[in-house]
Design a protein around this motif. Sequence first.
Motif, PDB file in Angstrom:
ATOM      1  N   TRP A  30      11.492   2.921 -23.077  1.00 40.28           N
ATOM      2  CA  TRP A  30      10.381   3.019 -24.026  1.00 40.28           C
ATOM      3  C   TRP A  30      11.014   3.156 -25.400  1.00 40.28           C
ATOM      4  CZ3 TRP A  30       6.803   7.420 -25.814  1.00 40.28           C
ATOM      5  CH2 TRP A  30       5.734   6.865 -26.511  1.00 40.28           C
ATOM      6  N   GLY A  31      11.439   2.024 -25.906  1.00 39.71           N
ATOM      7  CA  GLY A  31      12.192   1.932 -27.142  1.00 39.71           C
ATOM      8  C   GLY A  31      12.946   0.613 -27.148  1.00 39.71           C
ATOM      9  N   LEU A  32      14.027   0.571 -27.910  1.00 42.76           N
ATOM     10  CA  LEU A  32      14.767  -0.672 -28.107  1.00 42.76           C
ATOM     11  C   LEU A  32      16.177  -0.600 -27.531  1.00 42.76           C
ATOM     12  CD1 LEU A  32      13.810  -1.293 -31.855  1.00 42.76           C
ATOM     13  CD2 LEU A  32      12.654  -2.181 -29.811  1.00 42.76           C
TER      14      LEU A  32
ATOM     15  N   GLY B  61      10.580   7.690 -27.160  1.00 41.07           N
ATOM     16  CA  GLY B  61       9.397   7.850 -27.983  1.00 41.07           C
ATOM     17  C   GLY B  61       8.809   6.559 -28.510  1.00 41.07           C
ATOM     18  N   GLY B  62       9.226   5.421 -27.931  1.00 41.80           N
ATOM     19  CA  GLY B  62       8.721   4.142 -28.417  1.00 41.80           C
ATOM     20  C   GLY B  62       9.238   3.773 -29.795  1.00 41.80           C
ATOM     21  N   ARG B  63      10.327   4.379 -30.233  1.00 40.35           N
ATOM     22  CA  ARG B  63      10.845   4.138 -31.585  1.00 40.35           C
ATOM     23  C   ARG B  63      11.265   2.690 -31.772  1.00 40.35           C
ATOM     24  NH1 ARG B  63      14.670   8.985 -33.777  1.00 40.35           N
ATOM     25  NH2 ARG B  63      14.845   7.435 -35.460  1.00 40.35           N
ATOM     26  N   LEU B  64      10.935   2.162 -32.951  1.00 38.42           N
ATOM     27  CA  LEU B  64      11.263   0.782 -33.283  1.00 38.42           C
ATOM     28  C   LEU B  64      12.248   0.691 -34.451  1.00 38.42           C
ATOM     29  CD1 LEU B  64       7.706  -0.832 -33.004  1.00 38.42           C
ATOM     30  CD2 LEU B  64       9.504  -0.703 -31.253  1.00 38.42           C
TER      31      LEU B  64
ATOM     32  N   VAL C 134       8.388  10.069 -20.763  1.00 33.69           N
ATOM     33  CA  VAL C 134       7.123   9.505 -21.217  1.00 33.69           C
ATOM     34  C   VAL C 134       7.342   8.036 -21.554  1.00 33.69           C
ATOM     35  CG1 VAL C 134       5.324   9.586 -22.982  1.00 33.69           C
ATOM     36  CG2 VAL C 134       6.298  11.708 -22.092  1.00 33.69           C
ATOM     37  N   VAL C 135       6.434   7.193 -21.054  1.00 39.95           N
ATOM     38  CA  VAL C 135       6.471   5.767 -21.367  1.00 39.95           C
ATOM     39  C   VAL C 135       5.057   5.375 -21.784  1.00 39.95           C
ATOM     40  CG1 VAL C 135       6.932   3.434 -20.516  1.00 39.95           C
ATOM     41  CG2 VAL C 135       8.311   5.359 -19.689  1.00 39.95           C
TER      42      VAL C 135
ATOM     43  N   CYS D  74       0.719   1.158 -16.581  1.00 43.25           N
ATOM     44  CA  CYS D  74       1.618   0.121 -17.079  1.00 43.25           C
ATOM     45  C   CYS D  74       2.369   0.626 -18.310  1.00 43.25           C
ATOM     46  CB  CYS D  74       0.840  -1.130 -17.468  1.00 43.25           C
ATOM     47  SG  CYS D  74       0.110  -2.020 -16.079  1.00 43.25           S
ATOM     48  N   ALA D  75       3.619   0.195 -18.447  1.00 48.93           N
ATOM     49  CA  ALA D  75       4.325   0.423 -19.703  1.00 48.93           C
ATOM     50  C   ALA D  75       3.603  -0.359 -20.796  1.00 48.93           C
ATOM     51  CB  ALA D  75       5.774  -0.049 -19.569  1.00 48.93           C
TER      52      ALA D  75
END
Length: 235
Positions: A106-108, A79-82, A147-148, A31-32
């Motif tokens: 996977w980010g905004l 990279g999941g950056r917020l 990558v997630v 899952c993400a």
Amino acid sequence: MDFEELRQRFELLTTAHLTDGCVRAGVPVRCAPAGTRAVVPGSRLAGRVSPARHVGSVDVFLEAYETANPGDVLVVDNGGRLDESCVGDLAVLEAQSAGLGGVVIWGLHRDTADIVKIGLPVFSLGSIPTGPLSVSARPDGALESAVVGEWTVSRADLVFGDEDGVLFIAADRADEVLDRAEAIRDTERLQADRIRAGESLREQVRFADFLAERAKTPSLTFREHLRAVGGAIEE
């Protein structure tokens, strides 16, 4: 894999059904990260992964569109950056024009109002007004994998999204997972109908029998009992 059939089958399922199907089939549940949600509530998507690793420039998305097949889903690794967004309205509009079936980030994202108007399913960790803050060197394989969260996905994977989030499944295991998910869905619907008709779930799964058997055999798990009686509520 017939991707139109895939989408049609998913229309009658949820990602929850699919994760349970993965467990039954012995397929990793990928899952993400929790919090990955659709920009427009109620959006759904299903398609092959078209990966793209973002490093600050939109050109990686445009290149991904060049090789994507109709119905593919752009999966963006930022990279999941917020602290920055990496996808805006033009990238989404171009994805729609290229025939893609949606975008998972996977980010905004940003430009929420415009993305809502475009109507293409977009899933992300949320929104922020600022765009990319820097440009880095493009990594090797930027269009080969993404990558997630803790998972690396590629064109060998399928992606599904709905109100509960986003799930990745290897394409070569999808038929098996879908078969299992459909069986679980049908069992659960019958259980729900019986509850509404006055037969409690405890009665259906013979919960009193489980308690009695567990008293004799403390190692007995509820899942083992459910498998014996044909229940499906935990898998």
